[in-house]
Design a protein around this motif. Structure first.
Motif, PDB file in Angstrom:
ATOM      1  N   THR A 150     -35.461  -3.072 -29.895  1.00 20.97           N
ATOM      2  CA  THR A 150     -36.557  -3.118 -28.265  1.00 20.97           C
ATOM      3  C   THR A 150     -37.744  -2.738 -27.769  1.00 20.97           C
ATOM      4  N   THR A 200     -27.436 -12.251 -19.305  1.00 18.52           N
ATOM      5  CA  THR A 200     -27.423 -11.921 -20.130  1.00 18.52           C
ATOM      6  C   THR A 200     -25.932 -12.995 -19.415  1.00 18.52           C
ATOM      7  N   THR A 205     -28.710  -9.871 -24.375  1.00 17.73           N
ATOM      8  CA  THR A 205     -29.562 -11.428 -24.598  1.00 17.73           C
ATOM      9  C   THR A 205     -30.733 -10.954 -23.803  1.00 17.73           C
ATOM     10  N   VAL A 216     -32.550  -9.471 -25.686  1.00 17.54           N
ATOM     11  CA  VAL A 216     -33.612  -8.881 -27.039  1.00 17.54           C
ATOM     12  C   VAL A 216     -34.351 -10.132 -27.030  1.00 17.54           C
ATOM     13  N   MET A 217     -33.745 -11.438 -27.435  1.00 16.25           N
ATOM     14  CA  MET A 217     -34.247 -12.607 -28.011  1.00 16.25           C
ATOM     15  C   MET A 217     -35.911 -12.171 -27.160  1.00 16.25           C
ATOM     16  N   LEU A 218     -35.816 -12.232 -26.249  1.00 14.10           N
ATOM     17  CA  LEU A 218     -37.139 -12.230 -25.255  1.00 14.10           C
ATOM     18  C   LEU A 218     -38.304 -11.375 -25.022  1.00 14.10           C
ATOM     19  N   SER A 219     -39.418 -12.386 -25.318  1.00 18.64           N
ATOM     20  CA  SER A 219     -41.270 -11.354 -25.594  1.00 18.64           C
ATOM     21  C   SER A 219     -40.826 -10.578 -24.164  1.00 18.64           C
ATOM     22  N   ALA A 232     -32.088 -20.045 -24.092  1.00 20.33           N
ATOM     23  CA  ALA A 232     -33.696 -19.801 -24.926  1.00 20.33           C
ATOM     24  C   ALA A 232     -34.686 -21.368 -24.603  1.00 20.33           C
ATOM     25  N   ALA A 262     -26.444 -18.971 -24.959  1.00 24.88           N
ATOM     26  CA  ALA A 262     -27.309 -17.856 -25.087  1.00 24.88           C
ATOM     27  C   ALA A 262     -28.689 -19.078 -25.950  1.00 24.88           C
ATOM     28  N   GLU A 263     -28.531 -20.179 -26.931  1.00 20.27           N
ATOM     29  CA  GLU A 263     -29.439 -21.288 -27.150  1.00 20.27           C
ATOM     30  C   GLU A 263     -29.678 -21.974 -26.074  1.00 20.27           C
ATOM     31  N   GLY A 277     -30.707  -4.167 -30.006  1.00 14.18           N
ATOM     32  CA  GLY A 277     -31.314  -4.501 -31.439  1.00 14.18           C
ATOM     33  C   GLY A 277     -32.200  -4.117 -30.955  1.00 14.18           C
TER      34      GLY A 277
END
Lengths: 102, 326
Positions: free
Chosen positions: B226, B136, B190, B192-195, B148, B144-145, B224
């Motif tokens: 998880t 994060t 941050t 949470v957006m990962l696999s 990623a 953040a974008e 979020g």
């Protein structure tokens, strides 16, 4: 600035002397980089280092981070008082062996 | 005593909502005053401790401390969580701008270190500190974008940023522990957006590195849903997972090993902020009944409580939680 390296097993001894500043730090890093990959422990004998600029601090920290990433260690030994002050200002006093000055 | 030992030794569910912000209502102060003045923040926390009697108390959640200490522009509203305005790391060479900075010499880091010192001197319950998670922090530095995308296009750059982020966080959190923190919650929203595979590459090793360094209990908090990451999160070696309302707790409890506490997850918005105290008590009771079989549950909120959460609602949750028995 002068840098000599000696590898014993996986222990790397780096003897540095002179000024590590914006002019010399790239050369310091160039000489260190290929040896770090092979090392588990790095000791920089800094007794001969007279001056460390912010570029020198960055070079030392980058080497320390690389060692942490490969689960190794990096310490500075024999650090002069003025150089120790600079490292402390940057929050890197823990890199000094024994936490003190020469 | 370590967190997991406290959980196992207690004859009831421990109750510790993530509730710093509402404390500012008890002292009639703004969030900005609390984020800049350790006397005020401690006063707000002390009021929370005295009025609500939680089993543990964290200081106020602020994801901008470390990134602000590195000189990133941070926006402070009067009564809003601070937010980072600009992300200054676009290429590996940009990291050079930050490498000679000691986070501990930053004024707002001092606010949180001194708040923790006052908590240690004056509060006799376990005290928790927050630090940001490496991914994060790297995301705030890069955007953040951007992080990623870089995770796919330039993973070496992401790892270089993560190594530096972990160094900064390690130094700050170690100082928080020396100031009196009994436990450290690592905030890694941050992630949470990962696999799960990306989590294992970009989050887990750096969180594990911190966990191994800290001599106190550690908690990993990710907002979020998880659910797909729960096993990966537990494998970092933390003693507790603080999970959001979107996670099914009875199911999550079954995924965790016996030495990890599950912390949560009453909804901070639709329950704790919006309902009446009686409704909050009923929701708390229903949640505790549903998680009856979870061995190491700590009753908490799913995430940080908003500043305007009614104090009677938090009190209803804590009191209901303390009197509930299996």
């Amino acid at each position: 600035m002068n840098v000599e390296t000696a590898m014993t097993g996986q222990d790397l001894l780096v003897k540095a002397a002179g000024r590590i500043d914006s002019e010399t730090a790239p050369r310091f890093e160039e000489q260190l980089a290929p040896r770090l990959a092979e090392a588990r422990s790095v000791v920089i004998d800094a007794a001969g280092v007279e001056y460390l600029s912010s570029a020198g601090v960055r070079a030392v920290l980058r080497a320390a981070l690389k060692m942490t990433a490969q689960k190794g260690t990096l310490k500075l030994r024999g650090v002069r008082r003025e150089v120790a002050k600079v490292l402390a200002l940057a929050g890197l006093e823990e890199l000094i062996e024994g936490g003190g000055t020469a | 005593m370590r967190l997991i030992e406290m959980v196992k030794a207690s004859d009831r569910r421990l109750v510790a909502p993530l509730m710093g912000y509402p404390g500012s209502k008890l002292t009639d102060t703004t969030l900005k005053q609390n984020m800049f003045n350790w006397g005020i923040q401690f006063w707000s926390l002390s009021e929370l401790a005295q009025n609500l009697k939680p089993d543990a108390l964290f200081f106020m959640m602020d994801l901008s401390v470390e990134v602000g200490a590195l000189g990133m522009p941070v926006h402070f509203g009067l009564d809003e969580s601070p937010t980072v305005d600009q992300h200054l790391v676009r290429a590996p060479g940009d990291l050079d701008k930050f490498m000679a900075i000691d986070v501990l010499k930053d004024c707002r880091a001092s606010v949180f270190l001194n708040t923790m010192r006052l908590m240690k001197e004056n509060l006799d319950i376990p005290k928790g500190a927050y630090c940001i998670g490496p991914f994060t922090l790297a995301g705030l530095m890069m955007g953040a974008e951007e992080i990623a995308l870089a995770a796919i296009d330039d993973p070496a750059f992401v790892h270089e940023t993560l190594q530096y982020a972990a160094h900064v966080i390690g130094r700050y959190a170690t100082a928080l522990i020396e100031s009196g923190a009994d436990m450290v919650a690592i905030l890694e929203p941050t992630g949470v957006m990962l696999s799960p595979r990306q989590f294992d590459e970009f989050v887990a090793p750096y969180v594990a590195q911190l966990v191994q360094t800290f001599p106190v209990s550690t908690i990993l908090h990710i907002c979020g849903n998880t659910t797909p990451l729960i096993r990966n999160m537990a494998a970092t070696g933390v003693e507790g997972l603080s999970l959001d309302t979107a996670v099914d707790f009875p199911a999550a409890a079954k995924l965790l090993p016996d030495n990890v506490a599950l912390i949560g997850n009453i909804d901070p918005i639709s329950v704790l902020r919006a309902m009446t105290p009686a409704q909050v008590a009923a929701q708390t009771r229903a949640f505790l009944d549903a998680t009856r079989d979870a061995p190491n549950l700590v009753l908490s909120s799913g995430c940080d409580l908003p500043q305007d959460t009614p104090i009677p609602n938090i009190k209803a949750m804590i009191e209901e939680g303390k009197k509930w028995r299996r």
